[in-house]
Design a protein around this motif. Structure first.
Motif, PDB file in Angstrom:
ATOM      1  N   ASP A 157      75.913 -22.187 -14.665  1.00  0.00           N
ATOM      2  CA  ASP A 157      75.122 -23.092 -15.602  1.00  0.00           C
ATOM      3  C   ASP A 157      74.472 -22.169 -16.621  1.00  0.00           C
ATOM      4  N   SER A 158      74.967 -22.458 -17.841  1.00  0.00           N
ATOM      5  CA  SER A 158      74.364 -21.707 -19.152  1.00  0.00           C
ATOM      6  C   SER A 158      74.577 -22.648 -20.210  1.00  0.00           C
ATOM      7  N   VAL A 159      73.817 -22.320 -21.385  1.00  0.00           N
ATOM      8  CA  VAL A 159      73.856 -23.116 -22.495  1.00  0.00           C
ATOM      9  C   VAL A 159      75.149 -23.306 -22.918  1.00  0.00           C
ATOM     10  N   LEU A 160      76.292 -22.359 -22.792  1.00  0.00           N
ATOM     11  CA  LEU A 160      77.776 -22.229 -23.293  1.00  0.00           C
ATOM     12  C   LEU A 160      78.343 -23.506 -22.503  1.00  0.00           C
ATOM     13  N   SER A 161      77.884 -23.382 -21.035  1.00  0.00           N
ATOM     14  CA  SER A 161      78.437 -24.447 -20.303  1.00  0.00           C
ATOM     15  C   SER A 161      78.144 -25.716 -20.873  1.00  0.00           C
ATOM     16  N   SER A 162      77.010 -25.956 -21.306  1.00  0.00           N
ATOM     17  CA  SER A 162      76.461 -27.226 -21.639  1.00  0.00           C
ATOM     18  C   SER A 162      77.309 -27.797 -22.930  1.00  0.00           C
ATOM     19  N   LEU A 163      77.353 -26.826 -23.900  1.00  0.00           N
ATOM     20  CA  LEU A 163      78.018 -27.139 -24.932  1.00  0.00           C
ATOM     21  C   LEU A 163      79.533 -27.352 -25.060  1.00  0.00           C
ATOM     22  N   LEU A 164      80.052 -26.870 -23.940  1.00  0.00           N
ATOM     23  CA  LEU A 164      81.567 -27.242 -23.648  1.00  0.00           C
ATOM     24  C   LEU A 164      81.660 -28.605 -23.101  1.00  0.00           C
ATOM     25  N   ALA A 165      80.610 -28.559 -21.930  1.00  0.00           N
ATOM     26  CA  ALA A 165      80.774 -30.122 -21.678  1.00  0.00           C
ATOM     27  C   ALA A 165      80.474 -31.296 -22.562  1.00  0.00           C
ATOM     28  N   ALA A 166      79.616 -30.903 -23.304  1.00  0.00           N
ATOM     29  CA  ALA A 166      79.428 -31.743 -24.534  1.00  0.00           C
ATOM     30  C   ALA A 166      80.598 -32.258 -25.475  1.00  0.00           C
ATOM     31  N   ALA A 167      81.197 -31.138 -25.823  1.00  0.00           N
ATOM     32  CA  ALA A 167      82.475 -31.372 -26.639  1.00  0.00           C
ATOM     33  C   ALA A 167      83.554 -32.059 -25.966  1.00  0.00           C
ATOM     34  N   MET A 168      83.887 -31.935 -24.751  1.00  0.00           N
ATOM     35  CA  MET A 168      84.774 -32.542 -23.960  1.00  0.00           C
ATOM     36  C   MET A 168      84.487 -34.008 -23.837  1.00  0.00           C
ATOM     37  N   ARG A 169      83.224 -34.168 -23.635  1.00  0.00           N
ATOM     38  CA  ARG A 169      82.677 -35.516 -23.325  1.00  0.00           C
ATOM     39  C   ARG A 169      82.901 -36.327 -24.843  1.00  0.00           C
ATOM     40  N   GLU A 170      82.643 -35.912 -25.733  1.00  0.00           N
ATOM     41  CA  GLU A 170      82.766 -36.445 -27.032  1.00  0.00           C
ATOM     42  C   GLU A 170      84.315 -36.678 -27.354  1.00  0.00           C
ATOM     43  N   ALA A 171      85.154 -35.846 -26.979  1.00  0.00           N
ATOM     44  CA  ALA A 171      86.610 -35.979 -27.175  1.00  0.00           C
ATOM     45  C   ALA A 171      87.142 -37.000 -26.170  1.00  0.00           C
ATOM     46  N   ARG A 172      86.521 -37.201 -25.000  1.00  0.00           N
ATOM     47  CA  ARG A 172      86.992 -38.151 -24.183  1.00  0.00           C
ATOM     48  C   ARG A 172      86.541 -39.759 -24.538  1.00  0.00           C
ATOM     49  N   LEU A 173      85.346 -39.664 -25.216  1.00  0.00           N
ATOM     50  CA  LEU A 173      84.965 -41.067 -25.643  1.00  0.00           C
ATOM     51  C   LEU A 173      85.550 -41.403 -27.018  1.00  0.00           C
ATOM     52  N   SER A 174      86.116 -40.380 -27.545  1.00  0.00           N
ATOM     53  CA  SER A 174      86.418 -40.609 -28.783  1.00  0.00           C
ATOM     54  C   SER A 174      88.194 -40.876 -28.776  1.00  0.00           C
ATOM     55  N   ALA A 175      88.597 -40.974 -27.611  1.00  0.00           N
ATOM     56  CA  ALA A 175      90.168 -40.768 -27.343  1.00  0.00           C
ATOM     57  C   ALA A 175      90.672 -42.254 -28.224  1.00  0.00           C
ATOM     58  N   GLY A 176      91.733 -42.010 -28.815  1.00  0.00           N
ATOM     59  CA  GLY A 176      92.206 -43.262 -29.707  1.00  0.00           C
ATOM     60  C   GLY A 176      91.807 -43.220 -31.157  1.00  0.00           C
ATOM     61  N   ILE A 177      90.778 -42.577 -31.525  1.00  0.00           N
ATOM     62  CA  ILE A 177      90.178 -42.555 -32.972  1.00  0.00           C
ATOM     63  C   ILE A 177      90.770 -41.613 -33.646  1.00  0.00           C
TER      64      ILE A 177
END
Length: 314
Positions: A157-177
């Motif tokens: 658990d680190s701030v970098l892990s939080s940043l990577l998780a936020a990037a993957m979540r946004e890519a998943r939510l923006s699928a098809g755009i």
């Protein structure tokens, strides 16, 4: 004219008797000539008064000159007994201080304890998070995608892990755009929120250090003013300006200012030190945010290239 032996003997006897009689005063009268029948009168030599010797005033009042002997106890009682000096150690001054001044001193001592507690805790925390973030940035330096970077970091658990998780979540939510700019903008907004939250977390306690450093001298000065007021009141009641009476109260009052400086000076130094260290850590967090944004951009480009190849194959 010749004298008989009898008359001569009588004259000698009368002369001895006259000489043996005491004179009225040796200091004011002169010896009168003695008349001896048949003898020529010879004037007696004048007797001079002995010169008077001045007696010192101390000898006039001395008990020994008066026929008495002064005992050691009586001699000590004649001298004034010096006042016993008051102990002026910090603890004794604290015990002798006013109730309000004691409260000020206790508060300043507690503030100094809080300062050093924050110093130790923040030193440990900043050392750990900085080392952990540097190691994490080194691990994802060769990663080509977000998934590969998360796999390299593992479950830490680190701030970098939080940043990577936020990037993957946004890519998943923006699928098809199809708009990559919109995805990157929303991801950057999430990264900014994570960075601000980390900055707030890492600066926890620094506001208290700033408050202690700014207000401790004034709190100590308040205790000093109050103590000096009480000292002046005591001086007016005792009606004396003896330094042995005046000094202890003023020293007790000044102890409050000394404790205020003891609490404030380390707080200011520690705050400035942590401000520099925190700035360096937040720069590392910014680097981590940039690394997560670059990995997201690569994944988006691969997705578009893969989609273009699939459409071309069709």
């Amino acid at each position: 004219m010749k004298m008989s032996p009898f008359r001569t003997a009588c004259a000698v006897v009368f002369a001895l008797v006259a000489l043996s009689l005491p004179l009225p005063s040796w200091a004011q009268q002169k010896a009168a000539p003695v008349a001896v029948p048949g003898l020529s009168q010879v004037p007696a030599a004048p007797v001079q008064a002995a010169p008077s010797v001045p007696v010192p005033a101390a000898a006039a009042v001395s008990p020994v000159a008066a026929g008495t002997t002064a005992t050691p106890a009586e001699g000590r009682s004649l001298r004034s007994t010096p006042a016993v000096p008051r102990e002026l150690s910090p603890w004794s001054m604290f015990q002798s201080a006013d109730v309000l001044v004691k409260a000020v001193m206790i508060g300043l001592a507690f503030a100094s304890l809080v300062t050093w507690t924050i110093f130790i805790a923040k030193m440990v925390e900043l050392s750990v998070v900085q080392r952990r973030l540097r190691v994490a940035l080194g691990k994802i330096g060769e990663a080509r995608s977000l998934a590969e970077a998360q796999f390299a970091l593992g479950a830490k658990d680190s701030v970098l892990s939080s940043l990577l998780a936020a990037a993957m979540r946004e890519a998943r939510l923006s699928a098809g755009i199809s708009s990559d700019a919109g995805i990157k903008e929303r991801a950057a907004s999430s990264f900014a929120e994570i960075v601000r939250a980390e900055a707030r977390r890492i600066r926890l306690g620094m506001g208290l250090l700033a408050t202690i450093g700014a207000t401790s001298p004034f709190v100590g000065l308040f205790g000093t003013v109050w103590g000096i007021m009480n000292s002046f009141i005591g001086i007016s009641k005792s009606q004396t300006t003896n330094l042995a009476v005046v000094a202890p109260g003023i020293a007790e009052a000044l102890l409050a200012t000394a404790l205020g400086l003891v609490a404030a000076i380390p707080a200011v130094i520690i705050y400035n030190h942590f401000a520099r260290v925190t700035k360096g850590y937040l720069e590392l967090v910014g680097r981590a945010s940039g690394a997560a944004g670059r990995l997201l951009s690569r994944d988006l480009d691969r997705t578009h290239v893969g989609g273009a190849h699939a459409r071309a194959a069709e």
